[in-house]
Design a protein around this motif. Structure first.
Motif, PDB file in Angstrom:
ATOM      1  N   GLU A  11      68.929   3.294   3.297  1.00  0.00           N
ATOM      2  CA  GLU A  11      68.144   3.645   2.237  1.00  0.00           C
ATOM      3  C   GLU A  11      67.969   2.595   1.232  1.00  0.00           C
ATOM      4  N   ALA A  12      68.987   1.774   0.819  1.00  0.00           N
ATOM      5  CA  ALA A  12      68.675   0.452   0.063  1.00  0.00           C
ATOM      6  C   ALA A  12      67.708  -0.275   0.744  1.00  0.00           C
ATOM      7  N   SER A  13      67.743  -0.767   1.974  1.00  0.00           N
ATOM      8  CA  SER A  13      66.845  -1.445   2.954  1.00  0.00           C
ATOM      9  C   SER A  13      65.564  -1.023   2.775  1.00  0.00           C
ATOM     10  N   LEU A  14      65.480   0.537   2.789  1.00  0.00           N
ATOM     11  CA  LEU A  14      64.170   0.884   2.880  1.00  0.00           C
ATOM     12  C   LEU A  14      63.376   0.713   1.538  1.00  0.00           C
ATOM     13  N   ASP A  15      64.252   0.787   0.409  1.00  0.00           N
ATOM     14  CA  ASP A  15      63.540   0.453  -0.971  1.00  0.00           C
ATOM     15  C   ASP A  15      62.941  -0.852  -0.882  1.00  0.00           C
ATOM     16  N   VAL A  16      63.902  -1.792  -0.539  1.00  0.00           N
ATOM     17  CA  VAL A  16      63.308  -3.105  -0.570  1.00  0.00           C
ATOM     18  C   VAL A  16      62.042  -3.392   0.282  1.00  0.00           C
ATOM     19  N   ALA A  17      61.991  -2.812   1.379  1.00  0.00           N
ATOM     20  CA  ALA A  17      61.107  -2.989   2.458  1.00  0.00           C
ATOM     21  C   ALA A  17      59.528  -2.207   1.686  1.00  0.00           C
ATOM     22  N   LYS A  18      59.946  -1.168   0.821  1.00  0.00           N
ATOM     23  CA  LYS A  18      58.892  -0.569   0.466  1.00  0.00           C
ATOM     24  C   LYS A  18      58.016  -1.443  -0.907  1.00  0.00           C
ATOM     25  N   SER A  19      59.127  -2.245  -1.423  1.00  0.00           N
ATOM     26  CA  SER A  19      58.576  -3.027  -2.529  1.00  0.00           C
ATOM     27  C   SER A  19      57.977  -4.030  -2.001  1.00  0.00           C
ATOM     28  N   GLN A  20      58.257  -4.912  -0.985  1.00  0.00           N
ATOM     29  CA  GLN A  20      57.609  -5.762  -0.377  1.00  0.00           C
ATOM     30  C   GLN A  20      56.176  -5.584   0.296  1.00  0.00           C
ATOM     31  N   ARG A  21      56.124  -4.300   0.677  1.00  0.00           N
ATOM     32  CA  ARG A  21      55.058  -3.804   1.287  1.00  0.00           C
ATOM     33  C   ARG A  21      53.752  -3.631   0.211  1.00  0.00           C
ATOM     34  N   ASP A  22      54.574  -2.950  -1.101  1.00  0.00           N
ATOM     35  CA  ASP A  22      53.436  -2.986  -2.123  1.00  0.00           C
ATOM     36  C   ASP A  22      52.788  -4.091  -2.730  1.00  0.00           C
ATOM     37  N   LEU A  75      48.774  -8.792  -2.818  1.00  0.00           N
ATOM     38  CA  LEU A  75      48.334 -10.038  -2.693  1.00  0.00           C
ATOM     39  C   LEU A  75      47.240 -10.091  -1.630  1.00  0.00           C
ATOM     40  N   TYR A  76      47.154  -9.157  -0.497  1.00  0.00           N
ATOM     41  CA  TYR A  76      46.195  -9.040   0.490  1.00  0.00           C
ATOM     42  C   TYR A  76      44.923  -8.978  -0.382  1.00  0.00           C
ATOM     43  N   LYS A  77      44.708  -8.148  -1.140  1.00  0.00           N
ATOM     44  CA  LYS A  77      43.634  -7.747  -2.080  1.00  0.00           C
ATOM     45  C   LYS A  77      43.048  -8.736  -2.907  1.00  0.00           C
ATOM     46  N   ILE A  96      45.471 -13.537  -1.663  1.00  0.00           N
ATOM     47  CA  ILE A  96      46.058 -14.742  -1.570  1.00  0.00           C
ATOM     48  C   ILE A  96      46.913 -14.796  -0.136  1.00  0.00           C
ATOM     49  N   ILE A  97      47.192 -13.986   0.453  1.00  0.00           N
ATOM     50  CA  ILE A  97      48.005 -13.976   1.734  1.00  0.00           C
ATOM     51  C   ILE A  97      46.850 -13.487   2.889  1.00  0.00           C
ATOM     52  N   THR A  98      47.429 -13.731   4.176  1.00  0.00           N
ATOM     53  CA  THR A  98      46.453 -13.550   5.246  1.00  0.00           C
ATOM     54  C   THR A  98      46.876 -11.938   5.523  1.00  0.00           C
ATOM     55  N   ALA A  99      46.104 -11.411   6.450  1.00  0.00           N
ATOM     56  CA  ALA A  99      46.100 -10.435   7.175  1.00  0.00           C
ATOM     57  C   ALA A  99      47.474 -10.265   7.927  1.00  0.00           C
ATOM     58  N   GLU A 107      50.408  -7.346   7.711  1.00  0.00           N
ATOM     59  CA  GLU A 107      50.762  -6.510   8.381  1.00  0.00           C
ATOM     60  C   GLU A 107      52.278  -6.703   8.768  1.00  0.00           C
ATOM     61  N   GLN A 108      52.981  -7.797   8.593  1.00  0.00           N
ATOM     62  CA  GLN A 108      54.420  -7.960   8.887  1.00  0.00           C
ATOM     63  C   GLN A 108      55.199  -7.245   7.624  1.00  0.00           C
ATOM     64  N   ALA A 109      54.685  -7.350   6.548  1.00  0.00           N
ATOM     65  CA  ALA A 109      55.289  -6.375   5.499  1.00  0.00           C
ATOM     66  C   ALA A 109      55.366  -4.944   5.703  1.00  0.00           C
ATOM     67  N   ASN A 110      54.356  -4.462   6.391  1.00  0.00           N
ATOM     68  CA  ASN A 110      54.164  -2.908   6.659  1.00  0.00           C
ATOM     69  C   ASN A 110      54.984  -2.598   7.574  1.00  0.00           C
ATOM     70  N   LEU A 111      55.100  -3.626   8.731  1.00  0.00           N
ATOM     71  CA  LEU A 111      56.133  -3.242   9.664  1.00  0.00           C
ATOM     72  C   LEU A 111      57.419  -3.342   9.435  1.00  0.00           C
TER      73      LEU A 111
END
Length: 518
Positions: free
Chosen positions: A127-138, A143-145, A148-151, A155-159
């Motif tokens: 569950e803690a790893s899920l919270d971190v992954a959610k923050s990184q995705r957000d 940044l993609y908008k 600043i970062i590529t597509a 996509e890697q953050a969403n995965l």
């Protein structure tokens, strides 16, 4: 002794009275011969067996099919554990009544608790790893908008976020499984019932029923004994009269004075062969609220096939078939012509005349069996309980069923109603009615339903009339026929007739060679 006295008396007389001596000697010899002749004649007088007289009355005739059976529970439940481990607590014993949810066995849960704690720790980590992954995705989305970062980085953050979600679901499943295994360590009763067997004891290690080949360990066997059943094996001659819903009466050996009432649940279609006799299992359902009937009890089942209430009935011992009646009439002193004339109006005149003629010619007629239907030979049916008029062997059921005492009695007495009848069938018979003057009068009657003792009278008799009970007469007839048969065979079996002097040797024929070779 008498001859010695006569000789002494004659020697005492004087010589001149020789003629008187011869006359007196001849007189004494004639008197002595007359005494012997009278004694022999007296022995030739045949004693007739006493004949009982029975009044025709109204009775209830109940026809039933009988068999033996064993009490068994309707549903037997084998209680097993889905968890393996050491038995720490077992509060039940054989015979314990339990309700759904009552504890049967408590298994050691230390390993199961450790597995649950580990699964719960994994869940918190995922569950803690899920919270971190959610923050990184957000952050990646923002940044993609702004380009600043590529597509590809977005996509890697969403995965990573999706994988974190899947890991949480997987760990939660592990936690649920560990919790379920911990709960399964407490084995409870699935249904209400009584423990009828116990195969596990305190301190024993049992195997899981789901993870071990062979189904695991059976802890206890239980069944609901508030309603039991009896499995009885009925003869195939009775199975056609038995159907579901019929009333049944059961008497077990443990309570011989009590009748348990139930009903026929079903008749199993697959026959069972017992000692070359075809039987069909019949299931009798019995209420057992008092818990008196226990599995394994043996008892006798009686299924009501047909009943006639308050009907005119005649004892089976008083009824004879046409040919049997001819022999009985002769023993009762009734002339064969009178017998044939009396019963010719109610039955076949030719059969009555033939039966009377056979008896008049001295032919053997089986009083105990139904010779008209190919029954036992003379004397054999009555002596050994041969087939009565019903065509069914008297003397009880074949092996596996309950022996019929009434059938054996009726076969020995020469009765014709030993076989149970049902389905409204009727038959003819002959009874000997006692007239007002005490004379026996043969009469044809039509009979209906019969049990082991009485037969329903459809026509031919009225209530209050008196008939002859022919039990003792049948036994006497069987004895006389047996003695006559032994006489024709040369005496009683086991005794050999010794040849007299001058007679032909056994096996040599009547024209054997004289002694001395002459």
């Amino acid at each position: 002794m008498t001859t010695t006295l006569i000789t002494t008396f004659l020697r005492a007389c004087d010589g001149p009275v020789l003629q008187e001596r011869r006359y007196v000697k001849g007189s004494f010899a004639l008197a002595l011969g007359a005494v012997f002749v009278l004694g022999a004649c007296k022995k030739e007088v045949k004693e007739t067996a006493p004949v009982d007289r029975v009044t025709v009355e109204r009775r209830d005739i109940i026809v039933d099919a009988q068999a033996t059976g064993t009490v068994e529970p309707i549903e037997v439940v084998e209680v097993k554990s889905q968890a393996s481990g050491l038995v720490l607590k077992m509060p039940v014993e054989t015979g314990t009544n339990v309700q759904p949810g009552d504890l049967i066995v408590q298994i050691d849960t230390r390993d199961l608790k450790n597995q649950l704690d580990q699964a719960q720790a994994d869940l918190r980590s995922s569950e803690a790893s899920l919270d971190v992954a959610k923050s990184q995705r957000d952050r990646s989305d923002e940044l993609y908008k702004t380009r600043i970062i590529t597509a590809q980085e977005n996509e890697q953050a969403n995965l990573s976020y999706t994988q974190a979600q899947a890991n949480v679901i997987r760990v939660r499943t592990s936690v649920n499984i560990a919790q379920q295994r911990l709960d399964e360590a407490r084995v409870t009763a699935p249904v209400a019932g009584t423990v009828i067997s116990k195969t596990v004891s305190l301190g024993q290690v049992i195997q899981s029923a789901t993870s071990v080949m062979g189904g695991g360990s059976t802890i206890v066997t239980m069944a609901d004994l508030s309603r039991v059943q009896m499995r009885a094996f009925m003869n195939e001659t009775d199975i056609g009269k038995i159907s579901s819903g019929q009333e049944a009466r059961v008497v077990v050996d443990a309570f011989p004075d009590r009748v348990f009432r139930g009903s026929v649940e079903k008749v199993e279609p697959q026959a069972v062969i017992q000692q070359s006799v075809t039987m069909f299992p019949v299931i009798i359902s019995l209420p057992n609220n008092e818990r008196l009937l226990l599995p394994g009890m043996n008892g006798e089942v009686s299924v009501n096939v047909e009943s006639k209430l308050n009907v005119i009935a005649v004892p089976n011992d008083a009824v004879r078939t046409m040919r049997d009646a001819a022999a009985t009439a002769t023993m009762l002193g009734i002339d064969s012509a009178v017998f044939a004339a009396a019963i010719s109006g109610g039955g076949s005149r030719g059969e009555a005349t033939a039966a009377a003629a056979d008896t008049a010619r001295g032919r053997s007629v089986a009083v105990g069996g139904d010779s008209a239907r190919g029954g036992a030979p003379a004397g054999q049916g009555a002596a050994t309980g041969g087939a009565p008029a019903g065509g069914r062997p008297a003397g009880g059921r074949p092996a596996g069923g309950r022996p019929s005492a009434g059938g054996a009695r009726s076969g020995a007495m020469g009765g014709m109603g030993a076989a149970r009848r049902g389905g409204g069938s009727s038959r003819q018979g002959v009874v000997f009615v006692v007239s007002d003057s005490g004379v026996y009068e043969p009469r044809m009657v039509r009979l209906g339903v019969a049990d082991y003792d009485f037969s329903e009278v459809i026509s031919g008799l009225k209530e209050g009339e008196m008939v002859a009970s022919l039990a003792m007469v049948a036994l006497q007839a069987a004895r006389e026929q047996r003695n006559a048969r032994f006489g024709q065979m040369g005496g009683v079996p086991g005794l050999t007739r010794q040849p007299t002097a001058g007679s032909a040797t056994p096996g040599g024929g009547g024209g054997g060679r004289p002694r001395g070779g002459q």
